[in-house]
Design an enzyme around this catalytic site. Structure first.
Site, short mmCIF file in Angstrom:
data_model
loop_
_atom_site.label_atom_id
_atom_site.label_comp_id
_atom_site.label_asym_id
_atom_site.label_seq_id
_atom_site.Cartn_x
_atom_site.Cartn_y
_atom_site.Cartn_z
N GLU A 262 50.54 31.28 -11.06
CA GLU A 262 50.61 32.11 -9.86
C GLU A 262 49.51 33.18 -9.86
O GLU A 262 49.46 34.04 -10.73
CB GLU A 262 51.99 32.75 -9.75
CG GLU A 262 53.06 31.71 -9.43
CD GLU A 262 54.47 32.23 -9.54
OE1 GLU A 262 55.37 31.57 -8.99
OE2 GLU A 262 54.68 33.27 -10.18
N SER B 255 61.97 36.13 -0.10
CA SER B 255 61.94 36.48 1.33
C SER B 255 61.45 35.31 2.16
O SER B 255 60.99 34.32 1.64
CB SER B 255 61.07 37.70 1.56
OG SER B 255 59.75 37.46 1.12
N LYS C 281 55.43 19.84 -11.80
CA LYS C 281 55.40 21.04 -10.97
C LYS C 281 55.58 22.24 -11.88
O LYS C 281 56.26 22.18 -12.91
CB LYS C 281 56.46 21.01 -9.88
CG LYS C 281 57.92 21.16 -10.32
CD LYS C 281 58.44 22.54 -10.59
CE LYS C 281 58.15 23.48 -9.44
NZ LYS C 281 58.65 24.89 -9.81
N THR D 99 57.89 23.38 -19.86
CA THR D 99 57.88 24.65 -19.13
C THR D 99 57.75 24.42 -17.65
O THR D 99 56.87 24.97 -17.04
CB THR D 99 56.73 25.53 -19.62
OG1 THR D 99 55.66 24.71 -20.03
CG2 THR D 99 57.14 26.39 -20.77
N ASN E 95 55.49 37.00 -6.49
CA ASN E 95 56.83 37.17 -7.03
C ASN E 95 57.61 38.29 -6.36
O ASN E 95 58.84 38.27 -6.33
CB ASN E 95 56.76 37.37 -8.54
CG ASN E 95 56.47 36.05 -9.23
OD1 ASN E 95 57.34 35.22 -9.35
ND2 ASN E 95 55.23 35.87 -9.66
N THR F 272 57.28 24.33 -5.64
CA THR F 272 57.81 25.59 -5.12
C THR F 272 56.63 26.51 -4.83
O THR F 272 56.03 26.43 -3.77
CB THR F 272 58.82 26.23 -6.10
OG1 THR F 272 58.23 26.32 -7.40
CG2 THR F 272 60.09 25.41 -6.18
#
Length: 444
Positions: free
Chosen positions: A316, A444, A218, A229, A439, A192
């Site tokens: 991230e 979007s 992932k 996790t 995030n 993702t």
């Protein structure tokens, strides 16, 4: 009229300047195509696992122009073990997998795993359960197996109905494309916000036979210890009794995937599954304490640790991989709580992002953990640099040395809380503006 034209021209120039500034800002703050902590050699060459085949395809669940669904087939008679999120809002696929692993699986039917990205099928109520059932029935029919042998997982946006009809349409093609060498494609299909696919493997000798372990994961955000996790799939040609396999996975998980954190948030979809096909020719492991059991567990731990670290390295917006060690707490559990308080502290993580050796934030995190710590015995080190000892800044410490150390991509923060003999190690990453950017724009 000429004055109006001049004003218009000035306004147009201002707009052009603002657009240029906006583009420059967006470029400066854009998420990197690949995490700077990603393995320089890229995705590793994973060994084929006898009895396992993979396929990946495009269902268009959310993403366009990329693979977003993967299918795995494992030979009949395989042992299957797993650990899953303990979230109270866990997804329909997680609940289904847990229910199936709670009972004995048919030993004369192949095992199937189907995973989609882009939609987590979580907080979707009865509709989500129906999606899981429809997918499992389609896969079972295509692969001539039992629905109890079909495991699914979904990852992505929470609270949106899964367009499972799009996935079902791909099952026949996925089955036709199954290949022992398509592991990397499968790993990429379940990504993702990941910036790179994550793979690891190990090989050992048991009874004079080569035994292989190979897996991929992932995970990038919504990462915090509460079972595993993220999504992890590991395969081996070893023969391991199911109860022994489950015990190994559960135990090793605690000090690998359950000891990492990116942002302290636990996903609704966390799943880790291990499939043992028994095709290596080595004898069946029926005792974890046997010589073969210990050798296999050690190799499995190596793979699970490597994969868990790769998840953190793809956190991230991450630019730093951080190891947090806590020693001499009242117990291992207490040490773990303190370590996670440090690893999850936004103040600690942003200081690391800014390469600021702000050891006072580590002191703060120790104190807020709620665990016993002797203020006048606490010691803190950054790597080999002793920052504080006996409850005060070390005479040998210099801010310049600390600042220089913080420029490293991999950082170790060690603390001694002076209370007992409990120890723990957890892994995390820094917290940068990119985490917010990723995030804030996720849906979007």
């Amino acid at each position: 009229m000429s004055a109006d034209k001049a004003q218009i021209k000035q306004l147009e120039q201002k707009i052009a300047d603002l657009e240029a500034q906006l583009k420059a800002y967006e470029a400066a703050n854009a998420a990197p195509m690949v995490s700077p902590l990603a393995p320089k050699a890229g995705f590793p060459k994973l060994p084929s696992i006898a009895g396992v085949r993979f396929a990946a395809g495009q269902a268009g669940v959310k993403y366009k122009g990329r693979n977003d669904v993967m299918l795995v087939e494992a030979v009949a008679g395989s042992s299957v073990a797993g650990v899953f999120t303990r979230s109270a809002t866990r997804s329909a696929p997680v609940l289904d997998c847990q229910a199936k692993l709670a009972k004995s699986l048919p030993d004369n039917k192949p095992i199937a795993i189907l995973v989609n990205s882009g939609n987590s099928n979580a907080f979707t109520g009865a509709r989500g359960d129906g999606s899981v059932q429809a997918i499992c029935e389609t896969v079972a029919s295509q692969m001539n197996t039992d629905t109890d042998c079909v495991f699914t997982a979904s990852t992505g946006v929470i609270g949106e109905p899964l367009p499972h009809d799009r996935i079902i349409k791909q099952v026949a093609d996925l089955y036709a494309d199954l290949s022992a060498d398509a592991g990397e494609a499968a790993a990429r299909a379940i990504m993702t916000t990941d910036t790179f696919p994550k793979g690891a493997s190990a090989e050992i000798m048991l009874d004079g036979k080569p035994v292989h372990i190979s897996g991929f994961a992932k995970g990038s955000g919504m990462i915090a210890p509460d079972m595993a996790t993220m999504l992890v799939y590991i395969f081996t040609d070893a023969a391991v009794e199911q109860s022994v396999l489950q015990s190994m996975v559960s135990g090793i998980n605690e000090n690998s995937f359950n000891s990492i954190t990116v942002d302290s948030d636990t996903s609704t979809s966390d799943s880790l599954m291990l499939v043992a096909t028994g095709q290596s020719g080595a004898s069946v492991i029926t005792n974890a304490d046997s010589e073969n059991g210990k050798a296999f567990a050690a190799a499995l731990e190596q793979v699970m640790l490597e994969l868990s670290h790769l998840v953190v390295k793809d956190g991230e917006g991450a630019t730093k991989f951080v190891t947090v060690k806590v020693n001499n707490a009242t117990s291992d559990a207490s040490a773990r709580t303190i370590a996670l308080a440090i690893a999850n502290s936004p103040l600690v993580k942003t200081a690391i992002a800014g390469e600021d050796p702000n050891w006072g934030r580590v002191v703060m995190a120790i104190g807020k953990s709620g665990e016993p710590a002797d203020r006048d015995k606490i010691a803190i080190s950054f790597g080999d640099i002793v920052v504080a000892e006996n409850g005060w800044v070390s005479d040998s410490y210099t801010e310049e040395a600390g600042a220089a150390y913080m420029k490293n991509e991999e950082i170790t923060i060690s603390t001694d809380v002076g209370m007992g003999s409990g120890n723990a190690t957890v892994w995390t990453c820094d917290l940068t503006h990119q985490y917010i950017t990723i995030n804030a724009d996720y849906r979007s």
